[in-house]
Design a protein around this motif. Sequence first.
Motif, PDB file in Angstrom:
ATOM      1  N   ASP A  98      -6.297   2.329   7.738  1.00  0.00           N
ATOM      2  CA  ASP A  98      -5.532   1.356   6.955  1.00  0.00           C
ATOM      3  C   ASP A  98      -5.541  -0.016   7.626  1.00  0.00           C
ATOM      4  O   ASP A  98      -5.834  -1.034   7.001  1.00  0.00           O
ATOM      5  N   HIS A 132      -9.925   6.813   3.837  1.00  0.00           N
ATOM      6  CA  HIS A 132      -9.664   7.903   4.774  1.00  0.00           C
ATOM      7  C   HIS A 132     -10.706   9.017   4.699  1.00  0.00           C
ATOM      8  O   HIS A 132     -10.485  10.110   5.241  1.00  0.00           O
ATOM      9  N   GLN A 180       0.833  -1.209   0.000  1.00  0.00           N
ATOM     10  CA  GLN A 180       0.000   0.000   0.000  1.00  0.00           C
ATOM     11  C   GLN A 180       0.864   1.255   0.000  1.00  0.00           C
ATOM     12  O   GLN A 180       0.620   2.203  -0.740  1.00  0.00           O
ATOM     13  N   ARG A 198      -2.580  10.795   2.601  1.00  0.00           N
ATOM     14  CA  ARG A 198      -2.471   9.593   1.804  1.00  0.00           C
ATOM     15  C   ARG A 198      -3.334   8.521   2.390  1.00  0.00           C
ATOM     16  O   ARG A 198      -3.961   8.699   3.385  1.00  0.00           O
ATOM     17  N   HIS A 203      -6.725   4.254  -2.372  1.00  0.00           N
ATOM     18  CA  HIS A 203      -7.577   4.018  -1.199  1.00  0.00           C
ATOM     19  C   HIS A 203      -7.909   5.286  -0.441  1.00  0.00           C
ATOM     20  O   HIS A 203      -8.849   5.313   0.345  1.00  0.00           O
TER      21      HIS A 203
HETATM   22 FE    FE Z   1      -3.738   5.009   4.070  1.00  0.00          FE
END
Ligand code: FE
Length: 457
Positions: free
Chosen positions: A357, A212, A200, A457, A207
């Motif tokens: 995550d 998020h 990832q 991110r 994602h």
């Molecule tokens: Fe992430």
Amino acid sequence: MFDIATTDFTAGKIDPRIYTDPDVYQLELENVFGRSWLFLGHDSQLPKRGSFVQTYMGEDPVLVVRQRDGSVKAFLNQCRHRGMRICRSDQGTSRGFTCTYHGWAYDLEGNLVNVPLEEEAYRNKLDKSQWGATKVPRIENYKGLIFGNWDPDAPDLAETLGDFTYYLDGTIDRFEGGIELLGGAMRWVIDCNWKFAAEQFASDFYHVQIAHASAGVAIVEDPALQAQMWVPRPGMQVTVNGHGGGSPFNPPMPGNPFVGEAGQPYNDWYVANSDGVESRVGQGRRDMANGHFTIFPNFSYLGDMHTMRVWHPRGPGQIEVWAWSYVAKDASPEAKASARRSSAYTFSPAGVFETDDGENWTEVQQVLRGWKARSNTLNAQMALGDERPGDSQFPGRTDDLFSEMAARGFYQQWKLLMEGKSWRDILADRSVTADGPQAPTASAAAPARVFEGSNPR
Ligand code: FE
Ligand code: FES
């Protein structure tokens, strides 16, 4: 064990048994972690002669020690008598290490120097020179980052990093005095395979806008910024020898809400120093700071969330995360304290983004308990065969931000190592080497595509 040769990552197909099979796991300890350059620590953690940190290479505990001559050596943290840890402290400063079981004592290099009752019990017949700790034969330092490798045949670190150093330099050289790791590591366990996390950070910006979303909305109050956050945006991703990274290229942002309240003093310092950053690493790498990166196999970092971490494998279905805050060495103590609080707020066991995550990785691992789920094929075909290299100043094989090219590069490197291919063959393999369609030479001052806005991110 299923046949790894049947996997076809270059076609974007993932056999989920690579995340669950115990035999695969044992083989990857040997063929991936036993052959790759693994992050051991940073110079700033070993300030004095005798400074040491304990860490792991795969599942093997190692001690990393600053020697009297200033060099760094590492050895297996395993006593040669009955295998106890030679040292049980996480870090510290010492003149040597004494096993707590029967007291065999080792010097800073791991040589066996003293054995209790050597005369009475061993009749003076123990050849101590043969029973030192097992040394890590290859140690290299890249701008303060210390890596070790068990494989005497591995190419040196710089060759393995290849053009990825261009991106790594963008993080390390962005401030005049370089970077340092703050204090000890935050550590926690996630019940997932290590490759979910490493892949990832190498490849997956996709994602962000879903996984998020709630965290982003919760901490970003400006509706205009909220609206801008989750739309597809330009940016880039790169793959080099299994390493990968991506960034949406945002310039340093005054008041950046993604670092939280606690992170504002460091962000202020960061923004105030951004002109110097541009002159050192170029505008492109200045704006790449909010990128995500993995150095193959299990060392990852984020830019403006200032976290570096190792995903230590703990069986096929578990990892131990060791995460450090890293900061510009030249920042003020107040700014550094702010960075540490910020990375605790964003990317830590309770971090607003980190938990998103981990939740997904553990759920995937749970799903793979099903035999049917494990016999499926998973899709990593995003942008396959349709890479758009973009700006030719960026070395390595590059594509748009939304792509799984770097994931395919990561898995292909994994496969070649797992198959026991020679390093020469691995680095020559066109599917993972740095020679993308444009194959430029790394340059210190690359101009960049610059886009407005900001993204976590
Ligand atoms: Fe992430
Ligand atoms: Fe270390 Fe016995 S196991 S001295």
